[in-house]
Design a protein around this motif. Structure first.
Motif, mmCIF file in Angstrom:
data_model
loop_
_atom_site.group_PDB
_atom_site.id
_atom_site.type_symbol
_atom_site.label_atom_id
_atom_site.label_comp_id
_atom_site.label_asym_id
_atom_site.label_seq_id
_atom_site.Cartn_x
_atom_site.Cartn_y
_atom_site.Cartn_z
ATOM 1 N N LYS A 13 3.857 1.715 -1.738
ATOM 2 C CA LYS A 13 4.647 1.822 -2.682
ATOM 3 C C LYS A 13 3.093 1.849 -3.424
ATOM 4 N N LYS A 14 2.070 1.578 -3.730
ATOM 5 C CA LYS A 14 1.088 1.834 -4.395
ATOM 6 C C LYS A 14 0.557 3.858 -4.081
ATOM 7 N N ASP A 72 1.073 -1.230 0.148
ATOM 8 C CA ASP A 72 0.084 0.428 0.230
ATOM 9 C C ASP A 72 0.569 1.292 0.062
#
Length: 570
Positions: free
Chosen positions: A567-568, A565
Motif C-alpha cells: 500500500k505504501k 508495504d
C-alpha cells in the motif's frame, strides 16, 4: 624431437557452438572472425574462460578498427608510420575528438549493418601470425628462457628449477597446487597434468586473467610490490550478450572512450617488441592507457620448458598489481564509490553476496536518475552513445550478463571457489529512456526497492519462526537467511520476465501494479508453503510476553506487513 608448432591464427583452438546445427566446433582465430555471424556463442570449459577469450578477440578488433575504417583506410586523424598496420602511427596534433567519435561510430555502424567483419582483421592476423605461435620465437603469452632468466632473481632462473606452476593449477576447474589436493576435481589425479595444446592455450589466457596470489617467485623490481591477482579476477564483470558471436563482439566493441582519459593508440601485448619490452612497462603497475593492452594484460610472466616427450614444466613469476582506482578505461565492470574519497573502484563480489541476483543491483548497471551523475559500466555508456546516434535498433531486448569467478576470501591465496553466471534482459528503449517525467529506470528501481522490502518481510517471518523453534544467534540468522535465499531464488524468474516485458511505450502504473499483485501472490504462496510444512509444535506455538505465538499468527503478521508495504508502494 621435431619442432613443435601451434599457431592460434590457423590452428583450431577456440570452442564455439554453430548456430544452425547446435554442434560444438573448434576454430582458429581466422576462422572465427570470418564466420563469427554463424556461431552462436563461445563454448569453452568455463564461462570465465569464454570471457577471457572474448576480451582477447575484442583486443584484436579494437586495435584494427581504432586505426582503420571498414574500407581499410587509416583515419585522417592518424599519421602513418612505417608499419602497414599502424602500430607506430601517431595522432595528428590538431585532431578533434568529435571527429574521432564520429569516425569510429561510423565504422561500428557499417560493420554492424554488414553483419560480419571486414577482411582487414584477417590481414592483420596474418601479418602478426608469428606473435600468435605458441612455440615460436616470440611464444604467445610467454617469455623465452633468456627473457625469463633476465626478469627474475638469479636463484629463480630456469636452470634452478624453482618457481614452477603445474598445469593442474592453471586449469581453473581444478586449481590444485602441489600442497593442497582438489578433492572434487573433474579429473583423476594421474590426468590432472595432462592436457591437449588447444585446451592449454585456452587455460593460459584464462590464467593470466584469473590468477591467485600463491606464487613465491616475482620479477626483479627496484621496489617491493603486491603480486597481481589477475585483472579480471578483481572486477565485477558485465557484458552484453548477442544472438551470435558477431553480435556479442559488436555490442561490446567500445571504439571510443567518451572522454574518460586522453586517447592513446591501441597496443595489445603482441605488438610489443618482446616480452621483456612489455614487462618493462608492465612492472610499474600503472593502469594501461589503452583498452587493447588492458584486455591482454598479464598477471604472470610464464615460460614453458618442454621435455622430449612433450611434457611441460611451467615457470611463473608474479607481476605488480595494476592500479584500479578510477580505472574507467575498463568498460566491463560495475563500480563502487568510496564514501570518504569519492573515488571509484570495481565492485568485487565475494562469497557473502553469492545469493544476490543481478536484478537486485539494478542501479549498479543502469543510471536510475535522469541526470547522468552515476558511473555506469563502460559497455552501457557505449550503448547509450550508439542509441543517441540512432545506430542501434530501438525496440529490441538487450541481455546484460554477469560472469564472475569468486575467490576464497583469503588474502594470501585468493583461490577460486565458485563460478557465478547471471543475466537480465531489458528493452533498449527502457534502458535508455528519455522521458524525464515517467523515467523507466527510476520506476524500476522503486519496484526493486519495494520487492526487497517484501523480501525483508519474509526474512522477519522466517526469523520469528526460528525464534519460536528455539534457534539462538547464528543459528537463528542462518535459518532466516536460508529461507530468504529460497524466497529470492523463486522470485528471480518472474521478476526477470516482468523486466523483459517492459517497453518505453507502456503506461508505467499499470505495469507496476501488475507486478505488485504478482509479488503479493508469490509472497503469500511462499509463506503458505512454510505453514503447510509446519510441525505440530509450530501449530501449538509458545507463550511469549506478547501472548500466544504460533505459525498461523506469524503468517497473519506476515500478510499484514506485506499488504501494508504494498500500500505504501502505490
Amino acid at each position: 624431437m621435431s619442432e613443435r608448432k601451434f599457431n592460434l591464427t590457423t590452428d583450431p583452438w577456440i570452442k564455439v557452438i554453430v548456430s544452425d546445427t547446435n554442434q560444438e566446433l573448434k576454430v582458429s582465430l581466422i576462422d572465427l572472425f570470418k564466420n563469427a555471424h554463424q556461431y552462436r556463442q563461445l563454448a569453452g570449459e568455463m564461462r570465465v574462460q569464454d570471457l577471457a577469450i572474448m576480451r582477447l578477440l575484442l583486443a584484436i578488433l579494437t586495435t584494427v578498427y581504432s586505426r582503420f575504417d571498414t574500407a581499410g583506410q587509416l583515419y585522417d586523424w592518424l599519421i602513418k608510420g612505417t608499419d602497414q598496420f599502424g602500430s607506430d602511427a601517431k595522432f595528428d596534433e590538431d585532431y578533434d575528438e568529435e571527429e574521432i567519435e564520429e569516425d569510429t561510430l561510423t565504422t561500428w555502424h557499417e560493420l554492424y549493418q554488414k553483419g560480419q567483419f571486414s577482411n582487414l582483421v584477417i590481414e592483420y592476423l596474418k601479418y602478426y601470425s608469428n606473435r600468435f605461435d605458441f612455440f615460436g620465437k616470440h611464444p604467445f603469452y610467454q617469455a623465452t628462457k633468456e627473457e625469463y632468466d633476465s626478469l627474475v632473481p638469479a636463484n629463480k632462473a630456469v636452470a634452478k628449477g624453482k618457481g614452477t606452476v603445474a598445469i593442474k593449477q592453471i586449469n581453473r576447474r581444478v586449481s590444485e597446487s602441489n600442497n593442497s589436493p582438489a578433492l572434487f576435481s573433474p579429473k583423476a589425479g594421474e590426468y590432472k597434468n595432462e592436457m591437449p595444446i588447444d585446451e592449454l592455450v585456452r587455460w593460459v589466457i584464462t590464467y593470466q586473467n584469473y590468477t591467485g596470489v600463491t606464487d613465491k617467485t616475482k620479477i626483479t623490481a627496484s621496489e617491493k610490490f603486491s603480486v597481481s591477482p589477475g585483472w579480471l579476477y578483481k572486477l565485477n564483470p558485465v557484458l552484453i550478450s548477442g544472438k551470435s558471436i558477431f553480435e556479442t563482439l559488436m555490442l561490446n566493441l567500445v571504439l571510443y572512450n567518451q572522454g574518460e582519459q586522453k586517447i592513446a593508440l591501441e597496443r595489445p601485448v603482441w605488438e610489443f617488441a618482446s616480452a621483456k619490452a612489455y614487462i618493462s612497462e608492465r612492472q610499474t603497475g600503472d593502469l594501461p592507457d589503452n583498452l587493447a593492452e588492458l584486455y591482454t594484460s598479464w598477471a604472470r610472466v610464464l615460460h614453458f620448458e618442454w621435455s622430449e616427450v612433450g611434457q611441460a614444466t611451467i615457470f611463473s613469476a608474479g607481476l605488480p598489481k595494476i592500479e584500479s582506482t578510477n580505472a574507467f578505461i575498463e568498460p566491463m565492470t560495475v563500480w563502487r564509490q568510496d564514501d570518504k574519497t569519492g573515488k571509484y573502484r570495481p565492485a568485487v563480489r565475494s562469497l557473502k553476496t553469492l545469493s544476490k541476483s543481478m536484478w537486485r543491483n539494478f542501479s549498479n548497471y543502469v543510471n536510475v536518475q535522469t541526470a547522468n551523475d552515476t558511473q555506469e559500466p563502460g559497455v552501457i555508456k557505449w550503448l547509450r552513445l550508439l542509441k543517441e546516434n540512432q545506430l542501434i535498433i530501438r525496440n529490441r531486448l538487450l541481455t546484460l550478463v554477469s560472469i564472475d569467478l569468486i575467490d576464497d576470501g583469503n588474502a594470501t591465496s585468493q583461490s577460486p571457489t565458485t563460478e557465478l553466471y547471471d543475466d537480465m534482459s531489458i528493452d533498449i528503449g527502457v534502458l535508455f529512456d528519455t522521458n524525464n517525467v515517467y523515467y523507466w529506470p527510476a520506476r524500476i528501481e522503486q519496484v526493486i526497492d519495494l520487492t526487497q522490502k517484501i523480501g525483508q518481510d519474509f526474512w522477519i517471518f522466517a526469523r520469528n519462526l526460528g525464534k519460536m523453534r528455539g534457534f539462538q544467534k547464528d543459528g537463528l540468522t542462518g535459518f532466516a537467511n536460508q529461507l530468504s535465499t529460497q524466497f529470492y531464488y523463486g522470485l528471480n524468474e518472474p521478476f526477470k520476465n516482468w523486466l523483459a516485458s517492459l517497453t518505453d511505450e507502456d503506461k508505467r502504473d499499470p505495469k507496476i501494479i501488475a507486478w505488485q499483485n504478482q509479488l503479493r501472490n508469490y509472497a503469500f504462496n511462499e509463506g503458505q508453503k512454510v505453514v503447510d510444512t509446519s510441525s505440530s509444535r509450530d501449530i501449538k506455538g509458545i507463550i511469549t510476553e506478547h501472548g500466544l505465538q504460533n505459525i498461523f499468527i506469524l503468517m497473519d503478521q506476515f500478510k499484514f506487513n506485506v499488504n501494508l508495504d504494498l500500500k505504501k508502494g502505490r
